[in-house]
Motif scaffolding. Structure first.
Motif, PDB file in Angstrom:
ATOM      1  N   VAL A   1       0.839  -1.199   0.000  1.00 15.23           N
ATOM      2  CA  VAL A   1       0.000   0.000   0.000  1.00 15.23           C
ATOM      3  C   VAL A   1       0.870   1.243   0.000  1.00 15.23           C
ATOM      4  O   VAL A   1       0.687   2.177  -0.794  1.00 15.23           O
ATOM      5  N   LEU A   2       1.844   1.243   0.910  1.00 11.30           N
ATOM      6  CA  LEU A   2       2.767   2.369   1.002  1.00 11.30           C
ATOM      7  C   LEU A   2       3.482   2.591  -0.320  1.00 11.30           C
ATOM      8  O   LEU A   2       3.557   3.711  -0.848  1.00 11.30           O
ATOM      9  N   ALA A   3       4.015   1.507  -0.889  1.00 15.41           N
ATOM     10  CA  ALA A   3       4.790   1.615  -2.117  1.00 15.41           C
ATOM     11  C   ALA A   3       3.910   2.098  -3.266  1.00 15.41           C
ATOM     12  O   ALA A   3       4.332   2.925  -4.075  1.00 15.41           O
ATOM     13  N   PHE A   4       2.698   1.565  -3.306  1.00 17.35           N
ATOM     14  CA  PHE A   4       1.812   1.920  -4.405  1.00 17.35           C
ATOM     15  C   PHE A   4       1.512   3.410  -4.395  1.00 17.35           C
ATOM     16  O   PHE A   4       1.663   4.105  -5.411  1.00 17.35           O
ATOM     17  N   PHE A   5       1.070   3.900  -3.230  1.00 19.15           N
ATOM     18  CA  PHE A   5       0.787   5.329  -3.133  1.00 19.15           C
ATOM     19  C   PHE A   5       2.014   6.157  -3.452  1.00 19.15           C
ATOM     20  O   PHE A   5       1.939   7.162  -4.164  1.00 19.15           O
ATOM     21  N   SER A   6       3.163   5.743  -2.918  1.00 20.60           N
ATOM     22  CA  SER A   6       4.378   6.516  -3.144  1.00 20.60           C
ATOM     23  C   SER A   6       4.718   6.562  -4.620  1.00 20.60           C
ATOM     24  O   SER A   6       5.028   7.615  -5.172  1.00 20.60           O
ATOM     25  N   PHE A   7       4.641   5.404  -5.254  1.00 22.99           N
ATOM     26  CA  PHE A   7       5.009   5.351  -6.653  1.00 22.99           C
ATOM     27  C   PHE A   7       4.091   6.235  -7.483  1.00 22.99           C
ATOM     28  O   PHE A   7       4.536   6.947  -8.389  1.00 22.99           O
ATOM     29  N   PHE A   8       2.809   6.193  -7.133  1.00 19.97           N
ATOM     30  CA  PHE A   8       1.836   6.995  -7.862  1.00 19.97           C
ATOM     31  C   PHE A   8       2.208   8.472  -7.775  1.00 19.97           C
ATOM     32  O   PHE A   8       2.295   9.183  -8.783  1.00 19.97           O
ATOM     33  N   PHE A   9       2.442   8.945  -6.543  1.00 20.64           N
ATOM     34  CA  PHE A   9       2.748  10.356  -6.382  1.00 20.64           C
ATOM     35  C   PHE A   9       4.079  10.731  -7.006  1.00 20.64           C
ATOM     36  O   PHE A   9       4.231  11.812  -7.577  1.00 20.64           O
ATOM     37  N   VAL A  10       5.064   9.835  -6.878  1.00 20.01           N
ATOM     38  CA  VAL A  10       6.360  10.131  -7.483  1.00 20.01           C
ATOM     39  C   VAL A  10       6.183  10.326  -8.990  1.00 20.01           C
ATOM     40  O   VAL A  10       6.690  11.280  -9.581  1.00 20.01           O
ATOM     41  N   THR A  11       5.453   9.422  -9.600  1.00 19.92           N
ATOM     42  CA  THR A  11       5.276   9.518 -11.046  1.00 19.92           C
ATOM     43  C   THR A  11       4.531  10.798 -11.418  1.00 19.92           C
ATOM     44  O   THR A  11       4.992  11.585 -12.236  1.00 19.92           O
ATOM     45  N   VAL A  12       3.392  10.997 -10.800  1.00 20.63           N
ATOM     46  CA  VAL A  12       2.574  12.138 -11.192  1.00 20.63           C
ATOM     47  C   VAL A  12       3.253  13.465 -10.872  1.00 20.63           C
ATOM     48  O   VAL A  12       3.449  14.319 -11.733  1.00 20.63           O
ATOM     49  N   ILE A  13       3.635  13.634  -9.602  1.00 24.08           N
ATOM     50  CA  ILE A  13       4.207  14.928  -9.214  1.00 24.08           C
ATOM     51  C   ILE A  13       5.605  15.106  -9.794  1.00 24.08           C
ATOM     52  O   ILE A  13       5.971  16.187 -10.258  1.00 24.08           O
ATOM     53  N   GLY A  14       6.389  14.021  -9.776  1.00 17.71           N
ATOM     54  CA  GLY A  14       7.754  14.134 -10.280  1.00 17.71           C
ATOM     55  C   GLY A  14       7.788  14.536 -11.736  1.00 17.71           C
ATOM     56  O   GLY A  14       8.453  15.498 -12.133  1.00 17.71           O
ATOM     57  N   ILE A  15       7.054  13.807 -12.549  1.00 18.62           N
ATOM     58  CA  ILE A  15       7.048  14.122 -13.971  1.00 18.62           C
ATOM     59  C   ILE A  15       6.403  15.484 -14.201  1.00 18.62           C
ATOM     60  O   ILE A  15       6.883  16.307 -15.003  1.00 18.62           O
ATOM     61  N   GLY A  16       5.326  15.726 -13.464  1.00 15.85           N
ATOM     62  CA  GLY A  16       4.645  17.010 -13.614  1.00 15.85           C
ATOM     63  C   GLY A  16       5.576  18.183 -13.347  1.00 15.85           C
ATOM     64  O   GLY A  16       5.682  19.122 -14.146  1.00 15.85           O
ATOM     65  N   LEU A  17       6.249  18.122 -12.191  1.00  7.57           N
ATOM     66  CA  LEU A  17       7.166  19.210 -11.841  1.00  7.57           C
ATOM     67  C   LEU A  17       8.261  19.375 -12.889  1.00  7.57           C
ATOM     68  O   LEU A  17       8.635  20.496 -13.261  1.00  7.57           O
ATOM     69  N   GLY A  18       8.788  18.222 -13.348  1.00  5.17           N
ATOM     70  CA  GLY A  18       9.864  18.275 -14.329  1.00  5.17           C
ATOM     71  C   GLY A  18       9.417  18.954 -15.613  1.00  5.17           C
ATOM     72  O   GLY A  18      10.118  19.789 -16.182  1.00  5.17           O
ATOM     73  N   VAL A  19       8.225  18.595 -16.056  1.00  7.27           N
ATOM     74  CA  VAL A  19       7.713  19.186 -17.294  1.00  7.27           C
ATOM     75  C   VAL A  19       7.517  20.687 -17.131  1.00  7.27           C
ATOM     76  O   VAL A  19       7.931  21.498 -17.971  1.00  7.27           O
ATOM     77  N   ILE A  20       6.887  21.061 -16.018  1.00  8.58           N
ATOM     78  CA  ILE A  20       6.646  22.492 -15.781  1.00  8.58           C
ATOM     79  C   ILE A  20       7.962  23.260 -15.753  1.00  8.58           C
ATOM     80  O   ILE A  20       8.094  24.331 -16.352  1.00  8.58           O
ATOM     81  N   ALA A  21       8.939  22.696 -15.050  1.00  7.33           N
ATOM     82  CA  ALA A  21      10.214  23.387 -14.933  1.00  7.33           C
ATOM     83  C   ALA A  21      10.868  23.526 -16.296  1.00  7.33           C
ATOM     84  O   ALA A  21      11.462  24.567 -16.623  1.00  7.33           O
ATOM     85  N   ALA A  22      10.747  22.494 -17.111  1.00 14.32           N
ATOM     86  CA  ALA A  22      11.380  22.550 -18.430  1.00 14.32           C
ATOM     87  C   ALA A  22      10.689  23.564 -19.322  1.00 14.32           C
ATOM     88  O   ALA A  22      11.323  24.358 -20.011  1.00 14.32           O
ATOM     89  N   VAL A  23       9.382  23.540 -19.276  1.00 15.99           N
ATOM     90  CA  VAL A  23       8.628  24.444 -20.146  1.00 15.99           C
ATOM     91  C   VAL A  23       8.857  25.897 -19.759  1.00 15.99           C
ATOM     92  O   VAL A  23       8.975  26.774 -20.612  1.00 15.99           O
ATOM     93  N   ARG A  24       8.906  26.126 -18.417  1.00 19.49           N
ATOM     94  CA  ARG A  24       9.154  27.505 -18.005  1.00 19.49           C
ATOM     95  C   ARG A  24      10.616  27.691 -17.601  1.00 19.49           C
ATOM     96  O   ARG A  24      10.923  28.170 -16.523  1.00 19.49           O
ATOM     97  N   LYS A  25      11.468  27.293 -18.501  1.00 22.34           N
ATOM     98  CA  LYS A  25      12.883  27.290 -18.163  1.00 22.34           C
ATOM     99  C   LYS A  25      13.365  28.679 -17.755  1.00 22.34           C
ATOM    100  O   LYS A  25      13.028  29.665 -18.382  1.00 22.34           O
TER     101      LYS A  25
END
Lengths: 318, 288, 499
Positions: free
Chosen positions: A100-124
């Motif tokens: 359960v812990l891993a699943f939730f963590s992985f979900f948030f890592v993927t969504v927020i991690g990729i999201g933040l990365g994309v935003i940062a790249a786009v608004r370089k």
């Protein structure tokens, strides 16, 4: 593709066998008499010898190994020396909770991690980019146990908003279950989010400068389509590889986070086992954890192959 | 990855080099050097011995006498953090050294000889890499009473595969170079070729990787100490301090906070230095 | 479709608005410090296990808060003139949790099982003098001893001596069956033990609680926080560093009692350099016991000379707690160690008080030139490898019911704990302990024990026993009728939760 998967599975199986031998070998070096530990210091010589014979501790090591390995195939993960009960049931329960812990963590890592990365790249080079940068820099430099303790200090001790540990069954209280998961998940994900977003940012940046993105823009496609369909698709490749490696960090992090938050999962069970030098339990936990790790790596590899057209077509050509 | 003669000259020309040093390297390098100096000078600059009790002043918040406050025995937290830097840095550096000493030769062998030697070494590293890092460390340390040396060795063992793979791929890249083929034609022994021809050209990416590894090693060693499998009391290793400070989170949060902050600064400094080194030594290398 | 959404939203909103699992009438939640390794009373070794034993099982007798022996499963007992034959009369109609009535057969079975070496019970040494057990009739059991023993009934009040059913003994580790006020429901290792009220408990009107859950929370800070937020009602063995702060909290009651539980800096007389009495005396004189009690216990304990606690009438007030570093150095020089020596001190893992004692010891022995290296061992490994075998280690023992049971097994040269701890031999001490056992009056007994304390402090200390520990429980004010007990377990029979 199927042949590739089955080849990989066979390879993983071999690796697991090798790992199990390694685990078995290392744990057998444990000094101290196992039988004496169970019976206590006042046990007599004869009762120790009896128990040793009963547990099969006098057989040659390869025989003991084979007995253990054979048991695993039948779903018998051994018998905990210290707690005197079969391991499989305990492990399954602990595993569910860690999952359960891993699943939730992985979900948030993927969504927020990729999201933040994309935003940062786009608004370089914008303030947003800099803030994300600083945040991720801290994220990868700070160990999880420290984050965990800071969170406890802030949210549990000082503000009193969240519990400082433990676990509540979902059946007992859904809200309690969620609330007790918040801090452990937040702690686990922080470092990984930082990692993933940094990587996504740099590969997004590269992708945005690539030929086909320029071509797509020249074609007059709306920016969103360019971003998602072209840039992101290719930026995801190295991200997936890193996500796979991060799963490894996740497993390691779970042990630490479960200790800090007294979360009764697989990681804490392993630490208990090590603390009590419960050989069979140590062996079983490590075997399960590493098997999971190998399978998740395989899964990441398959994803990578799927998303990477070059590899896929090269495969087809074989 | 061959170093062209013209570039070689550039690196050995200090004036030209200064202009090329990136900001990150300067800040990071400065931080890292400061921390190392602090670690070396710790016994002399600490206001109190790290294990000296001041029972009447126990669990005091930071004040004029004890800048970082005191712990449950009345020991000065600042002194303990300073002395603890030695332990943490020691473990990180020794672990990285071990992984270099074991990993680089194996990688050279694998990359140079190819064939069955390569296969064997690669399979072994595969097996080791199938363990998540903390778990492998736990496995090795579960069987023996832990101490600093053993923990450093365990962490070193965890990172050997990474160094092996890196060295191997760099070696593979260099092996077709003319001067290697010439050396082979001359009849030089394999060891000579690996040590004197390949290695000097291979070291830039290895050094960069090693600097990254130091931070991972420090963090992993701290995690193992936190779990009780590293430094033992009354050592003031940062991981151990944080672990023991947990009991006093409400009464004395500074006991766990300051070693944690120290760890952050150290890791950030070394990371920055690593980033800068990477920029300096190979600007063509893609950003990770 | 819209209705579906509405329902879903309502459900989510409701579940979020509902309070966190609150303490429903009579469900007590207690935090323990460590995992339970076994559910079998005969094999229990840790304080957390003892806690659980008392809720699910009974003994023939029980030791109450005033340290006196009371009837439990046996309502009456008597002995022969020579104190060698003891007869216990059992209550009738006491049911085990699986329905069968408890009889003398179960009692005999339980004690025989404890006496069996194969079981590996720590209580076995208490029954060494039992020669024969007779089942006289269904409710009467007789013990024939090899020596006269006045406090035989006390032994049945101790921790491991809980009566188990002879037809369910093999599955005790997974499905424990006892006669106690609470019935075992489930055990999730590393997480919690759940128990429910025993409706057929032999004491009418008890227990009042509906259910008890023991939560395993090794993190001392989490336990305290959970108590403050109300997630749990009781913290067993409150961490000493939090006591003063919690006393100021009006929602929480802190109950502190002094006990005869002690910790010791153990020196193994069969190993160098502790075979030389001068070294042991030197180390004893280097330790200021008041300072140690302050450092290690945060003031929640008292310095003492031996397992006899300061509150006890037999305590020898004429002996000093202070250190004498000059004399200590002199003795070290005489023994051949003018510059001290280097030695490893082993401490058990997971016991913060004893770890602190180890660190304090290291510090206090520095002036003698003794360099101490602390090594921590996991508890099971500690009792298998270190206890009785290592030269220098920290150990501790919970309160025993009587002075004799607290002293004799440790200090008598053939005492069971002596062989398993510090291998101490002193003929004078032997003589004085025998005299104490034979003593006709309380006065004579007291004289003997006063002399005993003088011998083991000034003449020939086996080890350093710096303090006796206070036992502290913390609980929320809604919990009524809960009291801390010097034997360190919790009696929950009268406890109820009143909001």
């Amino acid at each position: 593709m199927l042949i590739y998967i089955s080849k990989r599975l066979a390879y993983i199986f071999l690796i697991l066998v090798a790992m199990s031998i390694l685990i078995f070998a290392i744990t057998q070096i444990l000094p101290g008499n196992v039988a004496q530990m169970i019976l206590g210091q006042f046990a007599s010589e004869e009762s120790i010898k009896l128990l040793e014979a009963k547990l099969g501790l006098n057989d040659p090591l390869p025989v003991q190994y084979w007995r253990w390995a054979r048991g695993i195939f039948h779903g018998d993960l051994g018998h905990s020396l210290v707690m005197d009960r079969p391991i499989a049931a305990m492990l399954k329960q602990a595993f569910m909770r860690s999952a359960v812990l891993a699943f939730f963590s992985f979900f948030f890592v993927t969504v927020i991690g990729i999201g933040l990365g994309v935003i940062a790249a786009v608004r370089k080079n914008s303030p947003t980019d800099h803030i994300v940068s600083v945040f991720t820099y801290f994220g990868i430099s700070v160990p999880e146990f420290f984050w965990g303790i800071v969170f406890i200090m802030l949210f549990a001790s000082y503000l009193g908003w969240l519990p400082s540990g433990q676990y509540v069954e979902m059946t007992e209280s859904f809200r309690g279950w969620l609330v007790h998961l918040i801090l452990p998940v937040a702690t686990l994900t922080l470092t990984l989010i930082a990692h993933v977003s940094r990587l996504t940012r740099s590969s997004m940046l590269e992708a945005l400068q690539s030929q086909y993105v320029r071509a797509a823009r020249a074609k007059g496609l709306p920016e969103r389509v360019v971003l998602v369909r072209h840039a992101l698709r290719n930026a995801l490749l190295p991200t997936i590889t890193i996500l796979a490696i991060d799963v490894g960090w996740l497993f390691g992090g779970i042990v630490v986070v479960e200790t800090v938050f007294s979360f009764p999962g697989l990681g804490r069970l392993l630490i208990f086992a090590i603390g009590r030098q419960d050989l069979p339990l140590i062996q079983a936990c490590i075997l399960v954890i590493t098997a999971l790790y190998s399978f998740s790596n395989l899964f990441a590899d398959l994803l990578y192959t799927y998303f990477n057209p070059r590899v896929r077509y090269a495969r087809k050509a074989e | 990855m061959r170093v062209k003669p013209s570039e070689k000259k550039e690196i050995s020309n200090p004036k030209r080099m200064c202009r090329r040093i990136p900001v990150s390297l300067m800040i990071g390098g400065l931080l890292a050097v400061l921390i190392v100096l602090m670690a070396l000078a710790a016994p002399w600059i600490s206001p109190f011995p790290y294990d000296e009790f001041h029972v009447k002043d126990r669990i005091q918040p930071p004040n004029a006498t004890y800048w970082f406050g005191t712990d449950e025995f009345g020991r000065d937290v600042l002194s303990r953090v300073l002395v603890g830097s030695r332990v943490s840095l020691f473990m990180g550096i020794v672990a990285t050294a071990i992984s270099l000493i074991l990993g680089v030769p194996l990688g050279l062998l694998a990359g140079y000889h190819r064939g069955s030697v390569d296969e064997i070494i690669m399979r072994l590293t595969d097996i080791l890499m199938s363990f998540p890092p903390v778990i492998l460390g736990l496995l090795i340390l579960a069987v023996t009473p832990p101490n600093i040396i053993k923990t450093a060795a365990a962490v070193g063992a965890v990172y050997v595969p990474v160094l092996v793979r890196l060295t191997r791929s760099v070696t593979l890249g260099l092996i077709e170079e003319e001067y290697i083929l010439a050396a082979k034609a001359r009849g030089e022994r394999a060891i000579y070729i690996m040590a004197a021809e390949i290695l000097p050209n291979a070291w830039p990416p290895i050094i960069v990787e090693a600097s990254l590894r130091v931070t991972f090693a420090i963090l992993l060693a701290a995690a193992l100490s936190f779990l009780g499998l590293g430094a033992q009391p009354p050592s003031s290793d940062w991981g151990l301090m944080i672990s023991q400070g947990r009991s006093y989170i409400d009464t004395g949060p500074w006991i766990a906070l300051f070693p944690g902050l120290a760890m952050c600064i150290t890791v950030i400094g070394v990371n920055l230095m690593g980033d800068g080194l990477r920029e300096l030594l190979d600007p063509r290398m893609k950003h990770r | 479709m819209k209705r579906m959404y509405a329902l879903l939203i309502t459900f989510i909103a409701l579940s979020l608005l509902l309070p966190l699992p609150c303490i429903a009438g009579g469900h007590l939640k207690i935090a323990l410090t460590g995992n339970l390794n076994t559910l079998d009373p005969a094999k229990s070794k840790t304080g957390d296990e003892y806690m659980y034993m008392f809720l699910v099982f009974n003994g023939l007798t029980v030791i109450d808060r005033n340290m006196t022996v009371q009837p439990d499963l046996a309502y009456k007992w008597e002995s022969s003139e020579d104190l060698k034959t003891w007869t216990f009369y059992l209550r009738q109609g006491v049911k085990f949790h699986h329905g069968r009535e408890m009889t003398a057969e179960d009692v005999a079975f339980t004690i025989n099982r404890i006496m069996d070496k194969a079981t590996g019970s720590r209580a076995r040494v208490n029954f060494l003098m039992v020669e024969k057990i007779d089942v006289v009739d269904k409710y009467t059991v007789r013990f024939n001893l090899s020596i006269p023993y006045a406090s035989f009934p006390d032994i049945f009040g101790t921790r491991q001596v809980r009566i188990v059913p002879k037809d369910a003994a093999d599955t005790l580790a997974t499905k424990p069956i006892g006669t106690g006020p609470f019935v075992f429901k489930s055990f999730a290792p590393g997480d919690k033990v759940e128990m429910v009220r025993n409706p057929d408990y032999f004491e009418k009107g008890k227990p009042k609680l509906d259910a008890v859950t023991l939560l395993i929370m090794p993190e001392s800070a989490s336990r305290v926080t959970a108590l403050e937020t109300g997630e749990i009602n009781v913290v067993w063995k409150l961490p000493m560093e939090s006591v003063d702060r919690l006393k100021k909290n009006t929602d929480i009651i802190v109950d502190e009692v002094s006990t005869s539980s002690w910790d010791g800096i153990i020196m193994n007389s069969s190993k160098k350099p502790f075979d030389d009495v001068r070294v042991r005396k030197a180390i004893h004189l280097a330790i200021d016991k008041r300072q140690v009690a302050e450092i290690v216990l945060f003031g929640h304990g008292s310095p003492t000379h031996s397992p006899i606690p300061p509150a006890h009438p037999f305590f020898n007030k004429n002996l000093s707690f202070e250190a004498d570093p000059e004399k200590a150095k002199q003795l070290m020089a005489e023994a051949g160690y003018p510059n001290g020596f280097e030695i490893t001190l082993i401490a058990p893992d997971g016991r913060p008080v004893r770890e602190r004692l180890a660190v304090a010891t290291r510090e206090l022995l520095k002036p003698l030139g003794i360099k101490v290296n602390i090594q921590k061992l996991p508890w099971d490994k500690f009792i298998a490898d270190a206890e009785g075998k290592a030269a220098f280690y920290i150990d501790g023992f919970f309160s025993r019911p009587t002075v004799d049971t607290s002293i004799y097994p440790w200090y008598y040269s053939s005492g069971s704990w002596n062989k398993g701890l510090w291998h101490y031999r002193n003929a004078e001490v032997d003589a004085v302990l025998d005299a104490a056992r034979r003593a006709a009056s309380l006065e004579d007994q007291k004289k003997a024990y006063l002399k005993f304390q003088k011998l083991v402090v000034e003449d020939d200390p086996p080890s350093v026993i710096p303090y006796s520990v206070n036992h502290i429980d913390g609980y929320r004010k809604e919990v009524k009728n809960l009291h801390s007990c010097p034997m360190m377990w919790l009696d929950l029979r009268d406890v109820e939760i009143v909001k």
